[in-house]
Scaffold this motif. Structure first.
Motif, PDB file in Angstrom:
ATOM      1  N   THR A  41     114.407  75.743  38.575  1.00  0.00           N
ATOM      2  CA  THR A  41     115.677  76.439  38.869  1.00  0.00           C
ATOM      3  C   THR A  41     115.668  77.903  38.459  1.00  0.00           C
ATOM      4  O   THR A  41     116.720  78.525  38.436  1.00  0.00           O
ATOM      5  N   HIS A  59     119.473  79.696  38.478  1.00  0.00           N
ATOM      6  CA  HIS A  59     120.457  79.248  39.445  1.00  0.00           C
ATOM      7  C   HIS A  59     121.390  78.214  38.852  1.00  0.00           C
ATOM      8  O   HIS A  59     122.216  77.657  39.561  1.00  0.00           O
ATOM      9  N   ARG A  75     118.713  72.109  42.868  1.00  0.00           N
ATOM     10  CA  ARG A  75     118.752  73.560  42.779  1.00  0.00           C
ATOM     11  C   ARG A  75     117.351  74.164  42.659  1.00  0.00           C
ATOM     12  O   ARG A  75     117.150  75.171  42.003  1.00  0.00           O
ATOM     13  N   VAL A  77     114.360  76.394  43.228  1.00  0.00           N
ATOM     14  CA  VAL A  77     114.154  77.711  43.811  1.00  0.00           C
ATOM     15  C   VAL A  77     112.903  77.624  44.670  1.00  0.00           C
ATOM     16  O   VAL A  77     111.839  77.215  44.212  1.00  0.00           O
ATOM     17  N   THR A  93     117.263  79.121  47.261  1.00  0.00           N
ATOM     18  CA  THR A  93     117.340  77.881  46.492  1.00  0.00           C
ATOM     19  C   THR A  93     118.069  76.813  47.307  1.00  0.00           C
ATOM     20  O   THR A  93     118.759  77.123  48.267  1.00  0.00           O
TER      21      THR A  93
END
Length: 95
Positions: A41, A59, A75, A77, A93
């Motif tokens: 993330t 994120h 989530r 990325v 994402t």
């Protein structure tokens, strides 16, 4: 992340900091920075010459524990890129 000398085919250095797979990376236009995107993330901006983490962009707020970041989550990325002048970073994402 492993940085390689492609003239000599030797390892220059290893960048450690992500808790899951690194799936995208890009050098800034001037080569001074490296941005990496991971399924943990986060996007990390590095000084690739010293292996120093300069900035972590997440994120999820607050950042997840390494256990969550290392497993399946919604989530991840997927990609990272610098703009043409190197002053901005864009990431993609799943969220």
């Amino acid at each position: 992340v492993f940085l390689w000398d492609m003239d000599k085919y030797t390892l220059i250095r290893k960048l450690e900091g992500h808790h899951n797979d690194v799936v995208s990376c890009e050098f800034s236009p001037d080569g001074a920075l490296l941005a990496t995107a991971s399924y943990d993330t986060r996007v990390i901006v590095w000084d690739p010459h010293t292996a120093t983490v300069l900035l972590e962009l997440g994120h999820l707020f607050p950042p997840p524990s390494p256990i969550f970041a290392g497993g399946a989550n919604d989530r991840w990325v997927r990609s990272v890129a610098f703009c043409h002048d190197g002053r901005h970073v864009a990431s993609v994402t799943d969220d």
